[in-house]
Motif scaffolding. Structure first.
Motif, PDB file in Angstrom:
ATOM      1  N   VAL A 115       0.848  -1.207   0.000  1.00  0.00           N
ATOM      2  CA  VAL A 115       0.000   0.000   0.000  1.00  0.00           C
ATOM      3  C   VAL A 115       0.880   1.252   0.000  1.00  0.00           C
ATOM      4  O   VAL A 115       0.674   2.190  -0.786  1.00  0.00           O
ATOM      5  CB  VAL A 115      -0.951   0.000   1.224  1.00  0.00           C
ATOM      6  CG1 VAL A 115      -1.671   1.330   1.342  1.00  0.00           C
ATOM      7  CG2 VAL A 115      -1.954  -1.142   1.119  1.00  0.00           C
ATOM      8  N   PHE A 116       1.889   1.268   0.892  1.00  0.00           N
ATOM      9  CA  PHE A 116       2.757   2.446   0.963  1.00  0.00           C
ATOM     10  C   PHE A 116       3.614   2.587  -0.293  1.00  0.00           C
ATOM     11  O   PHE A 116       3.939   3.701  -0.695  1.00  0.00           O
ATOM     12  CB  PHE A 116       3.632   2.392   2.219  1.00  0.00           C
ATOM     13  CG  PHE A 116       2.883   2.781   3.467  1.00  0.00           C
ATOM     14  CD1 PHE A 116       2.494   4.108   3.672  1.00  0.00           C
ATOM     15  CD2 PHE A 116       2.531   1.836   4.413  1.00  0.00           C
ATOM     16  CE1 PHE A 116       1.783   4.470   4.811  1.00  0.00           C
ATOM     17  CE2 PHE A 116       1.821   2.192   5.543  1.00  0.00           C
ATOM     18  CZ  PHE A 116       1.439   3.512   5.753  1.00  0.00           C
ATOM     19  N   ALA A 117       3.966   1.468  -0.898  1.00  0.00           N
ATOM     20  CA  ALA A 117       4.739   1.547  -2.154  1.00  0.00           C
ATOM     21  C   ALA A 117       3.903   2.216  -3.251  1.00  0.00           C
ATOM     22  O   ALA A 117       4.401   3.068  -4.002  1.00  0.00           O
ATOM     23  CB  ALA A 117       5.169   0.146  -2.583  1.00  0.00           C
ATOM     24  N   VAL A 118       2.619   1.859  -3.311  1.00  0.00           N
ATOM     25  CA  VAL A 118       1.731   2.479  -4.313  1.00  0.00           C
ATOM     26  C   VAL A 118       1.602   3.980  -4.020  1.00  0.00           C
ATOM     27  O   VAL A 118       1.714   4.830  -4.931  1.00  0.00           O
ATOM     28  CB  VAL A 118       0.342   1.798  -4.300  1.00  0.00           C
ATOM     29  CG1 VAL A 118      -0.657   2.580  -5.142  1.00  0.00           C
ATOM     30  CG2 VAL A 118       0.457   0.361  -4.807  1.00  0.00           C
ATOM     31  N   LEU A 119       1.414   4.320  -2.738  1.00  0.00           N
ATOM     32  CA  LEU A 119       1.298   5.730  -2.363  1.00  0.00           C
ATOM     33  C   LEU A 119       2.583   6.495  -2.683  1.00  0.00           C
ATOM     34  O   LEU A 119       2.534   7.666  -3.084  1.00  0.00           O
ATOM     35  CB  LEU A 119       0.970   5.856  -0.866  1.00  0.00           C
ATOM     36  CG  LEU A 119      -0.431   5.408  -0.440  1.00  0.00           C
ATOM     37  CD1 LEU A 119      -0.581   5.467   1.079  1.00  0.00           C
ATOM     38  CD2 LEU A 119      -1.506   6.263  -1.101  1.00  0.00           C
ATOM     39  N   SER A 120       3.711   5.804  -2.511  1.00  0.00           N
ATOM     40  CA  SER A 120       4.992   6.481  -2.784  1.00  0.00           C
ATOM     41  C   SER A 120       5.136   6.790  -4.273  1.00  0.00           C
ATOM     42  O   SER A 120       5.724   7.804  -4.648  1.00  0.00           O
ATOM     43  CB  SER A 120       6.158   5.629  -2.297  1.00  0.00           C
ATOM     44  OG  SER A 120       6.356   4.514  -3.146  1.00  0.00           O
TER      45      SER A 120
END
Lengths: 250, 308
Positions: A115-120
């Motif tokens: 999830v955080f990778a997508v947000l990044s």
């Protein structure tokens, strides 16, 4: 029966990660709770541009949580279920057991990291090879957090002691260090806090992640210095875990 | 017969700031290969400490122990490849079912998936768990959970099994199924090291017995060896009819409910039987039970807690 390292590790990952995740999907949300709470606060009350700090911090904190989860699980399995004693009295070696356990905690962290990778990708401005820098940083941080969790767990007699230690470690590793904000913000409060933050490996990890996402400037020298400190911290903790952690009670 | 376990002068001291406790004080013990040894003693006698040293979870403070020919301190790796243990008060993972518990324990030990599946099914059937093999542990009774733990180690290829109070909390029928599994393992020439404070269990299962009290080995050997060590090898139960003073002259007398219980020697037992026939008083006479031997050696009931 001799030890079959890979088979043993796969069995431990299945027991400790895939089966509980399948039976109780709330476990997946659990690892996202803390990083998203910080992200939410930053989105609501932070200055413009603070959100990407929350994303960078979320990546770091999600991997760091592997350490505290490992510490709790190992203590629970040792003190309550006595499963560690069954593992000791078997061909499984301490290194295999802890690798399996650490990887299983990593499996729990994968949804959060995804999830955080997508947000990044959405909010960050990746530098050249930034993805690789983040990947390597998070791996080193995982080794550090796992070694710390294993070492502490071997000295704890009851799972309630982990409830006492985890928040203190969390303050030292994820609140004081500039994981969710720039280092300059800390300097504005006190220069001593900056020195304290430098003592935490997460500061160096956060600088690498923030640099890779284009939030702060990251020179080659700075990147190598950050990576070197993080590598040294992971190596030292790994050495302590390998030599001082107690697989057998003395 | 080669020894599966050989302990010499084994000591274990637990120290803390301001004090210490000697849990084992120079224990010498042998367990021949392929036998079932029942280590009996009160709670706190040192049984679990002994078992934990033998299963390489705990280091001794003095003395030596060899398990399957390997030193437990210096050569633990070779010991661990050939043993399995059910620790006291161990509990299974609540999110797994019995089939998964056994299967993953075996694959963790290094078994192939196919062999682990086959052995799991076999062990579950043997312990009467097939009906519950797919029920998650959180829905199982305490007895079924304990049996699942037993199934885990029984399914392993370990030559020496350490079972620490394996039937605690089980109902009589479930206990019998665990006993059968232990007997079957013993028939397959595996060595079983069993600790228990159920004396009937130790009596029913063990080829050899060892009696531990306050960290010291009071006696070890076959059931007959221990009976021979009893000061008074016969037990007499008699209702009223004899004067108390007369009964007391025959041996150790105590009141059990409405009856008198007497531990006595062979000559005294014959004399008392003759006197009972003369007087027309009914009495029951027989060799001492394991519990009686324990009472005579330790001097207290097994249920009285030892110092921890």
């Amino acid at each position: 029966m001799r030890e079959h390292k890979l088979r043993s590790i796969a069995a431990i990952i299945s027991m400790n990660a895939f089966l509980p995740m399948r039976r109780q999907p709330l476990f997946l949300i659990n690892t996202l709770a803390s990083p998203f709470s910080f992200l939410f606060f930053l989105a609501v009350v932070g200055r413009p541009g603070a959100l990407i700090y929350g994303v960078a911090g979320g990546l770091v904190l999600t991997v760091l949580s592997v350490g505290s989860s490992l510490q709790s699980d190992l203590t629970h399995y040792k003190a309550d279920l006595k499963y560690q004693e069954m593992a000791v009295a078997s061909p499984v070696k301490a290194s295999t057991y802890v690798t399996g356990m650490a990887l299983s905690e990593f499996v729990f962290a994968i949804p959060g990291m995804a999830v955080f990778a997508v947000l990044s990708v959405i909010y960050g401005h990746y530098i050249f090879l930034g993805g690789l820098v983040i990947f390597a940083t998070l791996i080193l941080l995982w080794v550090f957090a796992s070694a710390l969790g294993f070492t502490l767990a071997t000295y704890l007699a009851d799972v309630r002691e982990t409830f006492m230690i985890s928040p203190l470690i969390s303050i030292f590793l994820s609140v004081v260090p500039p994981v969710y904000y720039p280092l300059e913000s800390l300097a504005r409060i006190s220069p001593y806090l900056v020195w304290l933050a430098y003592a935490a490996p997460t500061t160096w990890a956060a600088q690498l992640v923030q640099g890779a996402l284009g939030i702060i400037p990251l020179s080659l020298f700075q990147g190598l210095e950050d990576a070197g400190v993080l590598l040294a911290a992971a190596a030292i903790l790994f050495f302590i875990a390998a030599t001082k952690a107690k697989w057998r009670e003395t | 017969m080669p020894q599966a376990l050989l302990a010499r002068g084994l000591c274990r001291r637990y120290s803390w700031s301001g004090g210490h406790q000697d849990a084992l004080r120079g224990v010498d013990l042998e367990v021949p290969t392929g036998t079932v040894l029942g280590l009996i003693g009160r709670n706190g006698a040192g049984k679990t400490t002994f078992l934990r040293i033998a299963s390489t979870s705990l280091l001794p403070t003095a003395g030596s122990m060899q398990v399957l020919g390997h030193d437990v301190v210096t050569d633990a790796v070779n010991v661990r490849e050939r043993i399995a243990v059910i620790p006291q008060e161990s509990r299974p993972f609540y999110w797994m079912n019995p089939r998964e518990l056994v299967y993953y324990y075996l694959t963790m030990r290094g078994e192939t998936h196919r062999v682990a599946r086959e052995k799991a099914a076999e062990a579950l059937a043997e312990l009467g768990l097939t009906r519950w093999e797919n029920t998650v542990v959180s829905r199982l009774s305490g007895g079924l959970r304990r049996r699942a733990m037993v199934a885990m180690v029984m399914a392993s290829d370990a030559e020496l099994l350490f079972l620490d109070e394996p039937t605690t909390g089980l109902d009589p029928i479930a206990r019998r199924s665990v006993w059968e599994a232990i007997r079957k393992a013993a028939k397959a020439n595996r060595t079983i090291f069993l600790t228990t404070h159920y004396l009937d269990e130790a009596d029913a299962l063990s080829d050899r017995l060892a009696l531990l009290e306050s960290g010291k080995l009071l006696a070890s050997g076959t059931r007959d060896d221990l009976a021979a060590l009893a000061r008074r090898p016969y037990r007499v139960e008699v209702s009223d009819g004899f004067p108390e003073e007369e009964l007391r002259s025959y041996g150790d007398l105590s009141r059990v409910g409405e009856r008198w219980m007497l531990f006595t020697g062979e000559k005294e037992a014959r004399e008392l039987s003759r006197r009972a026939l003369e007087k027309g008083i009914r009495l029951s006479l027989g060799p001492v039970s394991l519990e009686d031997i324990f009472l005579q050696m330790v001097g207290q009931d097994i249920s009285v807690e030892g110092e921890e």
